[in-house]
Design a protein around this motif. Structure first.
Motif, PDB file in Angstrom:
ATOM      1  N   CYS A  65      95.097  26.054  53.964  1.00  0.00           N
ATOM      2  CA  CYS A  65      94.384  27.294  53.676  1.00  0.00           C
ATOM      3  C   CYS A  65      93.614  27.132  52.372  1.00  0.00           C
ATOM      4  O   CYS A  65      93.978  26.324  51.523  1.00  0.00           O
ATOM      5  CB  CYS A  65      95.360  28.466  53.536  1.00  0.00           C
ATOM      6  N   GLN A  66      92.573  27.894  52.227  1.00  0.00           N
ATOM      7  CA  GLN A  66      91.853  27.943  50.964  1.00  0.00           C
ATOM      8  C   GLN A  66      91.236  29.322  50.799  1.00  0.00           C
ATOM      9  O   GLN A  66      91.003  30.041  51.773  1.00  0.00           O
ATOM     10  CB  GLN A  66      90.786  26.860  50.891  1.00  0.00           C
ATOM     11  N   ASP A  67      91.005  29.687  49.542  1.00  0.00           N
ATOM     12  CA  ASP A  67      90.469  31.002  49.222  1.00  0.00           C
ATOM     13  C   ASP A  67      89.022  30.903  48.777  1.00  0.00           C
ATOM     14  O   ASP A  67      88.620  29.935  48.131  1.00  0.00           O
ATOM     15  CB  ASP A  67      91.277  31.665  48.100  1.00  0.00           C
ATOM     16  N   PHE A  68      88.252  31.942  49.122  1.00  0.00           N
ATOM     17  CA  PHE A  68      86.879  32.080  48.651  1.00  0.00           C
ATOM     18  C   PHE A  68      86.750  33.447  47.987  1.00  0.00           C
ATOM     19  O   PHE A  68      87.104  34.461  48.589  1.00  0.00           O
ATOM     20  CB  PHE A  68      85.884  31.986  49.810  1.00  0.00           C
ATOM     21  N   ARG A  69      86.259  33.463  46.757  1.00  0.00           N
ATOM     22  CA  ARG A  69      85.998  34.721  46.063  1.00  0.00           C
ATOM     23  C   ARG A  69      84.505  35.009  46.185  1.00  0.00           C
ATOM     24  O   ARG A  69      83.684  34.321  45.584  1.00  0.00           O
ATOM     25  CB  ARG A  69      86.432  34.634  44.602  1.00  0.00           C
ATOM     26  N   VAL A  70      84.182  36.018  46.965  1.00  0.00           N
ATOM     27  CA  VAL A  70      82.796  36.326  47.309  1.00  0.00           C
ATOM     28  C   VAL A  70      82.315  37.521  46.499  1.00  0.00           C
ATOM     29  O   VAL A  70      82.823  38.635  46.670  1.00  0.00           O
ATOM     30  CB  VAL A  70      82.681  36.629  48.814  1.00  0.00           C
ATOM     31  N   PRO A  71      81.335  37.350  45.616  1.00  0.00           N
ATOM     32  CA  PRO A  71      80.793  38.477  44.838  1.00  0.00           C
ATOM     33  C   PRO A  71      80.138  39.502  45.759  1.00  0.00           C
ATOM     34  O   PRO A  71      79.582  39.156  46.805  1.00  0.00           O
ATOM     35  CB  PRO A  71      79.764  37.820  43.912  1.00  0.00           C
ATOM     36  N   THR A  72      80.192  40.774  45.365  1.00  0.00           N
ATOM     37  CA  THR A  72      79.585  41.843  46.140  1.00  0.00           C
ATOM     38  C   THR A  72      78.249  42.258  45.533  1.00  0.00           C
ATOM     39  O   THR A  72      77.881  41.816  44.438  1.00  0.00           O
ATOM     40  CB  THR A  72      80.515  43.067  46.190  1.00  0.00           C
ATOM     41  N   ARG A  73      77.561  43.145  46.244  1.00  0.00           N
ATOM     42  CA  ARG A  73      76.267  43.649  45.778  1.00  0.00           C
ATOM     43  C   ARG A  73      76.432  44.389  44.445  1.00  0.00           C
ATOM     44  O   ARG A  73      77.442  45.046  44.199  1.00  0.00           O
ATOM     45  CB  ARG A  73      75.699  44.608  46.828  1.00  0.00           C
ATOM     46  N   LYS A  74      75.425  44.304  43.587  1.00  0.00           N
ATOM     47  CA  LYS A  74      75.460  44.987  42.304  1.00  0.00           C
ATOM     48  C   LYS A  74      75.606  46.496  42.512  1.00  0.00           C
ATOM     49  O   LYS A  74      74.908  47.087  43.324  1.00  0.00           O
ATOM     50  CB  LYS A  74      74.178  44.701  41.520  1.00  0.00           C
ATOM     51  N   GLY A  75      76.531  47.111  41.783  1.00  0.00           N
ATOM     52  CA  GLY A  75      76.768  48.537  41.898  1.00  0.00           C
ATOM     53  C   GLY A  75      77.993  48.882  42.713  1.00  0.00           C
ATOM     54  O   GLY A  75      78.455  50.014  42.678  1.00  0.00           O
ATOM     55  N   ILE A  81      85.195  40.009  46.954  1.00  0.00           N
ATOM     56  CA  ILE A  81      86.027  40.084  48.143  1.00  0.00           C
ATOM     57  C   ILE A  81      86.763  38.757  48.247  1.00  0.00           C
ATOM     58  O   ILE A  81      86.156  37.694  48.148  1.00  0.00           O
ATOM     59  CB  ILE A  81      85.185  40.319  49.406  1.00  0.00           C
ATOM     60  N   ARG A  82      88.044  38.821  48.455  1.00  0.00           N
ATOM     61  CA  ARG A  82      88.838  37.602  48.524  1.00  0.00           C
ATOM     62  C   ARG A  82      89.083  37.241  49.980  1.00  0.00           C
ATOM     63  O   ARG A  82      89.711  38.000  50.721  1.00  0.00           O
ATOM     64  CB  ARG A  82      90.153  37.774  47.776  1.00  0.00           C
ATOM     65  N   ILE A  83      88.576  36.088  50.384  1.00  0.00           N
ATOM     66  CA  ILE A  83      88.695  35.623  51.756  1.00  0.00           C
ATOM     67  C   ILE A  83      89.695  34.472  51.813  1.00  0.00           C
ATOM     68  O   ILE A  83      89.592  33.520  51.044  1.00  0.00           O
ATOM     69  CB  ILE A  83      87.334  35.152  52.302  1.00  0.00           C
ATOM     70  N   ARG A  84      90.639  34.570  52.718  1.00  0.00           N
ATOM     71  CA  ARG A  84      91.572  33.476  52.950  1.00  0.00           C
ATOM     72  C   ARG A  84      91.207  32.771  54.252  1.00  0.00           C
ATOM     73  O   ARG A  84      91.251  33.371  55.322  1.00  0.00           O
ATOM     74  CB  ARG A  84      93.005  34.009  53.022  1.00  0.00           C
ATOM     75  N   GLU A  85      90.799  31.506  54.135  1.00  0.00           N
ATOM     76  CA  GLU A  85      90.502  30.709  55.326  1.00  0.00           C
ATOM     77  C   GLU A  85      91.741  29.954  55.762  1.00  0.00           C
ATOM     78  O   GLU A  85      92.382  29.273  54.960  1.00  0.00           O
ATOM     79  CB  GLU A  85      89.384  29.702  55.048  1.00  0.00           C
ATOM     80  N   CYS A  86      92.071  30.051  57.031  1.00  0.00           N
ATOM     81  CA  CYS A  86      93.165  29.280  57.610  1.00  0.00           C
ATOM     82  C   CYS A  86      92.575  28.273  58.579  1.00  0.00           C
ATOM     83  O   CYS A  86      91.823  28.652  59.492  1.00  0.00           O
ATOM     84  CB  CYS A  86      94.154  30.190  58.336  1.00  0.00           C
ATOM     85  N   GLY A  87      92.898  27.014  58.408  1.00  0.00           N
ATOM     86  CA  GLY A  87      92.324  25.951  59.212  1.00  0.00           C
ATOM     87  C   GLY A  87      92.636  26.094  60.698  1.00  0.00           C
ATOM     88  O   GLY A  87      93.657  26.672  61.088  1.00  0.00           O
ATOM     89  N   GLY A  88      91.740  25.541  61.528  1.00  0.00           N
ATOM     90  CA  GLY A  88      91.941  25.607  62.964  1.00  0.00           C
ATOM     91  C   GLY A  88      93.212  24.918  63.419  1.00  0.00           C
ATOM     92  O   GLY A  88      93.838  25.329  64.401  1.00  0.00           O
TER      93      GLY A  88
END
Length: 219
Positions: A65-75, A81-88
């Motif tokens: 698994c790995q995490d992605f921290r995705v910035p959101t729109r200004k305002g 948003i924290r996304i957790r990817e789980c491998g196939g």
């Protein structure tokens, strides 16, 4: 126009809204091997922010698994948003994350691979039927839309069985489908921004419902 922009009182100006997931993951990202999950996560980080590492249009299979921290729109009150990817390869273990207070689930599907559609449709059906995800929004992300062999919408809908699954989702709007290219930037693929906005929307809505529930319990 996205729900996030239309409902600014909730998502973009309500400074007291907090994520119901606190330090846990907001969104779970799953998909069969080779569906483009990792590249999708890397690209989403660059939509409204700068990736921590240079973007590379090449990945290796995710065996854990790995995490992605995705910035959101200004305002938006949520900075990320924290996304957790789980491998196939971890498909038998995906269910361990279903009980978490997720805002949404992303299912990556290779939109240029007709041979994998039936298997992806089975995975999607399992997500919609799982008791722990009964009210969780699910977004099918059709990846690799930049490839010349990408399938047409009727082929994708038929291969995944989307018409039947839309009925199975029960709640209007619970099942969403979008088509993206992870090798393109936002200017070339605006659907990437729409996807990030949608994740922010469902996260804000979940937070609002949680606050409403707590308020009712205190009365």
């Amino acid at each position: 126009m996205s729900w996030c922009m239309r409902n600014s009182a909730l998502c973009c100006s309500h400074e007291t809204v907090e994520s119901p997931t606190k330090d846990t993951d907001d969104v779970l990202l799953v998909g069969l091997q080779g569906s483009g999950k990792t590249l999708l996560g890397q690209r989403l980080r660059t939509v409204y922010g700068k990736a921590q590492t240079p973007f590379r249009a090449a990945t290796t299979p995710t065996n854990g698994c790995q995490d992605f921290r995705v910035p959101t729109r200004k305002g938006c009150p949520f900075k990320e948003i924290r996304i957790r990817e789980c491998g196939g390869s971890m498909q038998p273990l995906w269910g361990h994350w279903y009980d978490r207070p997720l805002s949404a689930v992303l299912l990556a599907v290779d939109g240029a691979d007709p041979g994998g559609l039936a298997a992806a449709g089975v995975v999607l059906q399992g997500l919609l039927e799982h008791p722990s995800l009964a009210s969780t929004p699910v977004c099918v992300v059709l990846t690799k839309s930049d490839l010349p062999g990408v399938l047409a919408p009727p082929q994708l809908e038929a291969g995944l069985g989307l018409q039947q699954l839309q009925v199975q989702a029960q709640q209007p709007g619970r099942l969403r489908v979008t088509r993206v290219s992870s090798v393109q930037e936002l200017a070339e693929c605006p659907q990437l921004g729409e996807l990030v906005d949608w994740m922010a929307e469902v996260k804000a809505l979940k937070a609002w419902r949680e606050q409403l529930r707590q308020g009712m319990q205190q009365q």
